[in-house]
Write a protein that holds these residues in place. Structure first.
Motif, PDB file in Angstrom:
ATOM      1  N   TYR A  62       3.772   3.862  -7.342  1.00 11.87           N
ATOM      2  CA  TYR A  62       4.346   2.657  -7.958  1.00 11.87           C
ATOM      3  C   TYR A  62       3.222   1.641  -8.163  1.00 11.87           C
ATOM      4  CZ  TYR A  62       8.856   4.636  -6.621  1.00 11.87           C
ATOM      5  OH  TYR A  62       9.943   5.449  -6.486  1.00 11.87           O
ATOM      6  N   THR A  63       2.425   1.863  -9.184  1.00 11.77           N
ATOM      7  CA  THR A  63       1.237   1.043  -9.398  1.00 11.77           C
ATOM      8  C   THR A  63       1.461  -0.066 -10.415  1.00 11.77           C
ATOM      9  OG1 THR A  63       0.461   2.670 -11.027  1.00 11.77           O
ATOM     10  CG2 THR A  63      -0.331   2.907  -8.768  1.00 11.77           C
ATOM     11  N   ASP A  64       2.533   0.016 -11.197  1.00 10.08           N
ATOM     12  CA  ASP A  64       2.768  -0.988 -12.231  1.00 10.08           C
ATOM     13  C   ASP A  64       3.671  -2.093 -11.680  1.00 10.08           C
ATOM     14  OD1 ASP A  64       2.478  -2.171 -14.666  1.00 10.08           O
ATOM     15  OD2 ASP A  64       4.035  -0.998 -15.655  1.00 10.08           O
ATOM     16  N   ASN A 113       0.820  -1.214   0.000  1.00  7.03           N
ATOM     17  CA  ASN A 113       0.000   0.000   0.000  1.00  7.03           C
ATOM     18  C   ASN A 113       0.850   1.259   0.000  1.00  7.03           C
ATOM     19  OD1 ASN A 113      -2.875  -0.837   0.028  1.00  7.03           O
ATOM     20  ND2 ASN A 113      -2.224  -2.000   1.811  1.00  7.03           N
ATOM     21  N   GLN A 118       1.883   1.663  -3.597  1.00  7.72           N
ATOM     22  CA  GLN A 118       0.747   2.136  -4.388  1.00  7.72           C
ATOM     23  C   GLN A 118       0.494   3.625  -4.141  1.00  7.72           C
ATOM     24  OE1 GLN A 118      -1.365  -0.066  -6.585  1.00  7.72           O
ATOM     25  NE2 GLN A 118       0.675  -0.964  -6.380  1.00  7.72           N
ATOM     26  N   ASN A 119       0.509   4.024  -2.890  1.00  3.33           N
ATOM     27  CA  ASN A 119       0.235   5.418  -2.548  1.00  3.33           C
ATOM     28  C   ASN A 119       1.307   6.356  -3.080  1.00  3.33           C
ATOM     29  OD1 ASN A 119      -2.099   4.655  -1.178  1.00  3.33           O
ATOM     30  ND2 ASN A 119      -1.077   4.532   0.799  1.00  3.33           N
TER      31      ASN A 119
END
Length: 377
Positions: A78-80, A71, A74-75
């Motif tokens: 770094y979503t890929d 998380n 993601q926050n």
């Protein structure tokens, strides 16, 4: 139900022959839709970075530090990314990508001796391995030599799976269970051997970075049984993994650090190299910092050196993505690792560190400067 038979349709011989002759051309000119879609998808969408959390029950069950780390990544943008493993979520009560390779009770020496890792790698194809492994071996009085030999074998298997594998290896968290009076010291003895092993094992193509999970971790406050982390321990473990892992991810896919405005503390001014400091995480007695080095010249550089002078008597105790040397007054000099020294004009490299502030308090700060080496004419 009554069936009805239909008379076959009669095709004139000439038309039937023409259809047969045209059939191969029709097939050749119209590839299956699925194949065309796959080509388009491969050409337009980058594959996510596949990250394998590898270890025993500290990693796997429930391994809530993985959820905290996921998380946080993601926050930060770094979503890929894709956490991978042959095991799924194991009880942590927050949304995250729970795939992992943390097998409760496993010894890393057994995994090596029984060649268990290659099949797990083949099933998941990681690009990065995040490894906290060896707690059960230490508990079982397995010698550091044997554990490190197992580490070496696993790294070889990782590189056989992916020659460009990036590997983060933990100096494991402290252990002080009531049934093992010698475990605490055995962890200290084992962890002391890991940096030299990593230095001998790393390569420019497949770097091995050590992440200190031991310093600042308190078995009384950060575990529920002297071994397995509680929520406080999960947060500390994730905080140590985050900078080392984010530094390996695509620079544009997240927020690895703002290089700062000219005149900010840590900006040495107009020169071929600038450095910027930020505090990433703070806890009682220490903090985690990050420095971004930027090539501000019009030419490529082949190496860099950064100087970090922490305020208030703090001292750097660990660095990743660089090599640390410390002067008597606490001034730290960090040279690039062998894989992140070459910087094109405008390119950046980031290294992280842990600082001990046991004798100081307040907001962390540091003066940072850098010099570039091998500037092309």
């Amino acid at each position: 139900m009554r069936s009805t038979r239909h008379s076959p349709i009669r095709i004139p011989p000439l038309l039937g022959l023409l259809a047969v002759l045209l059939l191969p051309f029709t097939i050749a000119l119209a590839p299956p839709a699925s194949a065309a879609t796959a080509v388009t998808a491969k050409g337009t969408a980058a594959e996510p970075v596949r990250i394998m959390p590898l270890g025993d029950s500290i990693t796997g069950s429930p391994g809530c530090w993985r959820a905290v780390l996921w998380n946080r990544l993601q926050n930060a943008g770094y979503t890929d990314i894709d956490f991978v493993g042959t095991l799924g979520p194991q009880g942590c009560g927050q949304a995250h990508d729970g795939d992992n390779e943390g097998h409760g009770g496993e010894l890393v020496t057994n995994v090596a001796d029984q060649n268990l890792l290659p099949a797990r790698l083949a099933a998941t194809l990681p690009d990065i391995v995040v490894m906290h492994f060896g707690t059960n071996d230490v508990w079982s009085s397995v010698s550091p030599d044997r554990i490190l030999a197992a580490y070496t074998k696993l790294v070889g298997q990782m590189r056989a799976s992916n020659p460009d594998m990036k590997i983060l290896v933990a100096q494991i968290i402290p252990m002080n269970p009531g049934t093992c009076s010698g475990c605490a010291q055995r962890v200290v003895d084992f962890n002391a051997r890991i940096p030299a092993w990593a230095q001998a094992t790393t390569t420019s193509r497949s770097p091995v970075s050590v992440v200190d999970q031991w310093t600042g971790f308190d078995t009384a406050a950060d575990t529920h049984d002297g071994v397995h982390p509680n929520s406080s321990g999960d947060n500390k473990i994730a905080a140590r993994w985050y900078p080392a892992l984010s530094a390996l991810l695509e620079p544009g896919s997240g927020d690895p650090g703002d290089p700062g405005d000219p005149g900010d503390p840590g900006d040495p001014g107009d020169g071929p190299c600038t450095a910027d400091f930020r505090a990433v995480n703070v806890w009682q007695g220490g903090y985690q910092g990050e420095v971004t080095v930027t090539n501000t010249s019009a030419s490529a550089v082949s190496g860099w050196t950064a100087t970090v002078v922490p305020t208030g008597g703090a001292r750097l105790t660990q660095v990743w993505n660089g090599t640390l040397s410390t002067a008597a007054d606490g001034t730290a000099t960090i040279t690039n690792a062998n894989w992140n020294g070459t910087l094109a004009p405008g390119a950046r490299a980031t290294f992280g560190f842990i600082a001990d502030t046991s004798t100081t308090s307040g907001t962390p700060s540091a003066t940072v400067t850098c010099t570039a080496r091998g500037v092309a004419g």
